[in-house]
Design an enzyme around this catalytic site. Structure first.
Site, PDB file in Angstrom:
ATOM      1  CB  SER A  63      -0.939   0.032   1.202  1.00 51.33           C
ATOM      2  OG  SER A  63      -2.032  -0.803   0.961  1.00 51.33           O
ATOM      3  CE  LYS A  66      -4.441   1.069  -0.780  1.00 48.25           C
ATOM      4  NZ  LYS A  66      -3.852  -0.248  -0.652  1.00 48.25           N
ATOM      5  CE1 TYR A 188      -4.709  -1.089  -4.363  1.00 50.03           C
ATOM      6  CE2 TYR A 188      -5.204  -3.435  -4.413  1.00 50.03           C
ATOM      7  CZ  TYR A 188      -4.938  -2.284  -3.700  1.00 50.03           C
ATOM      8  OH  TYR A 188      -4.890  -2.325  -2.328  1.00 50.03           O
ATOM      9  CE1 TYR A 239      -3.968   1.358   4.625  1.00 50.04           C
ATOM     10  CE2 TYR A 239      -2.657   0.238   6.289  1.00 50.04           C
ATOM     11  CZ  TYR A 239      -2.869   0.603   4.987  1.00 50.04           C
ATOM     12  OH  TYR A 239      -1.972   0.209   4.049  1.00 50.04           O
ATOM     13  CB  VAL A 257       0.056  -5.783   4.279  1.00 45.77           C
ATOM     14  CG1 VAL A 257      -1.153  -5.116   4.898  1.00 45.77           C
ATOM     15  CG2 VAL A 257      -0.154  -6.086   2.811  1.00 45.77           C
TER      16      VAL A 257
HETATM   17  N1  GLN Z   1      -2.275  -5.224  -1.850  1.00 49.69           N
HETATM   18  C1  GLN Z   1      -2.815  -5.130  -0.535  1.00 49.69           C
HETATM   19  C2  GLN Z   1      -4.317  -5.303  -0.549  1.00 49.69           C
HETATM   20  O1  GLN Z   1      -4.932  -4.849  -1.451  1.00 49.69           O
HETATM   21  C3  GLN Z   1      -2.416  -3.820   0.051  1.00 49.69           C
HETATM   22  C4  GLN Z   1      -2.917  -3.625   1.452  1.00 49.69           C
HETATM   23  C5  GLN Z   1      -1.969  -2.893   2.345  1.00 49.69           C
HETATM   24  O2  GLN Z   1      -0.758  -2.847   2.126  1.00 49.69           O
HETATM   25  N2  GLN Z   1      -2.509  -2.367   3.409  1.00 49.69           N
HETATM   26  O3  GLN Z   1      -4.922  -5.878   0.313  1.00 49.69           O
END
Ligand code: GLN
Length: 303
Positions: A63, A66, A188, A239, A257
């Site tokens: 993520s 993002k 994505y 988050y 993650v």
């Molecule tokens: N690729 C992961 C997902 O879509 C990314 C989530 C994350 O890093 N928080 O669940």
């Protein structure tokens, strides 16, 4: 300031926390990562780059991508993305579905999965290839032409991607995706699968510390846009733990993650820390502890 000494002190202080938490298991390819890893890098606006531990070992950025997709869209498309995604903390897990129905398919912010899918959809419409656009951007900003996707991670996430598919289909039903759902998901997942080290990410996130200037000195974002991305990172980048992250660390940060976290001290430096053990909200246990220790001993935060 002796950056190297500071990072070495941080690494020593958090050593007992390395290995705590759980590696992400819902993406099976990530479950194989050694939880005992720890690295931290600092890229200063004057060009100094230092690091310690596993700071040159590539990991899955997940993520953290993002923040880069939002930057690419804001850079080329300005403010119109905010008609399709909000910028308030969600207070819910990054892959939660519940708010989307109440809020008519408009995700709360660009750093939860639903919001990033909308941003990726926009980047796809703008460029015709969102994931390659991001990879090229990250290669240029990090100065590392070897950066690549991890096909095994992307395939693993596609295979186990029902939750993200549900989010995307739900938003499509509200007319908030322009491209077909499989196309948006594919780009994505490829973006999330990019492999980078702490060193690469500290350098690639340098534009956020340089008030929007790219690595080659050209203007990627206006000062105002760079401020905005940092602000959304502070309020939404970790988050439903963003409040606690701001309380402990006091910096804009974006986690993934894979166990990485990029944090920005505007005007001074970009940091990246990596340790794969995650807390219940999906943020690196030792990573948050390291940034907490860093801002405590240096006194550098945005507050
Ligand atoms: N690729 C992961 C997902 O879509 C990314 C989530 C994350 O890093 N928080 O669940």
């Amino acid at each position: 300031m002796d950056y190297q000494a500071v990072l070495d002190e941080v690494a020593a202080a958090v050593a007992p926390q390395v290995g705590r938490g759980q590696v992400a298991r819902y993406i099976p390819a990530l479950a194989a990562v050694d939880p005992g890893r720890f690295g931290i890098a600092l890229a200063a606006v004057d060009g100094t780059v230092v690091g310690t531990g596993d700071w040159e070992v590539p990991f899955s950025i997940q993520s953290i991508s993002k923040a880069f997709s939002l930057a690419l869209v804001l850079a080329q498309d300005g403010e119109s993305i905010w008609r399709r995604v909000g910028r308030e903390p969600s207070g819910n897990p990054f892959n939660s579905l519940v708010q989307l129905e109440h809020e008519n398919g408009i995700p709360r912010n660009p750093f939860i999965n639903a919001g990033a899918l909308v941003v990726t959809d926009r980047l796809q419409s703008m460029t015709g290839d969102a994931s390659t656009t991001m990879l090229d951007f990250l290669r240029a900003e990090s100065g590392n032409p070897e950066l690549s996707f991890d096909a095994a991670v992307a395939a693993s996430e596609t295979e186990h991607g029902d939750r993200n598919a549900a989010l995307a289909h739900f938003m499509a039903s509200y007319g908030n995706l322009d491209n077909p759902v499989p196309t948006v998901l594919e780009h994505y997942f490829w973006q999330c699968s990019i492999e980078m080290s702490c060193r690469d990410l500290a350098l690639a996130g340098g534009f956020l510390a340089r008030h929007g200037l790219a690595a080659d000195g050209s203007r990627l974002l206006s000062r105002r846009e760079a401020k905005r991305i940092n602000a959304v990172m502070l309020t939404c980048g970790t988050y439903d733990a963003a409040g606690d992250f701001a309380y402990r660390v006091g910096l804009p940060g974006k986690s993934g993650v894979g166990g990485g976290i990029v944090a920005v001290i505007p005007g001074r430096c970009t940091l990246c820390v990596w340790s794969p053990g995650l807390d219940a909200r999906g943020n690196s246990v030792a990573g948050v502890a390291a940034l907490d220790h860093f801002t405590t001993i240096t006194g550098w935060s945005v507050f």
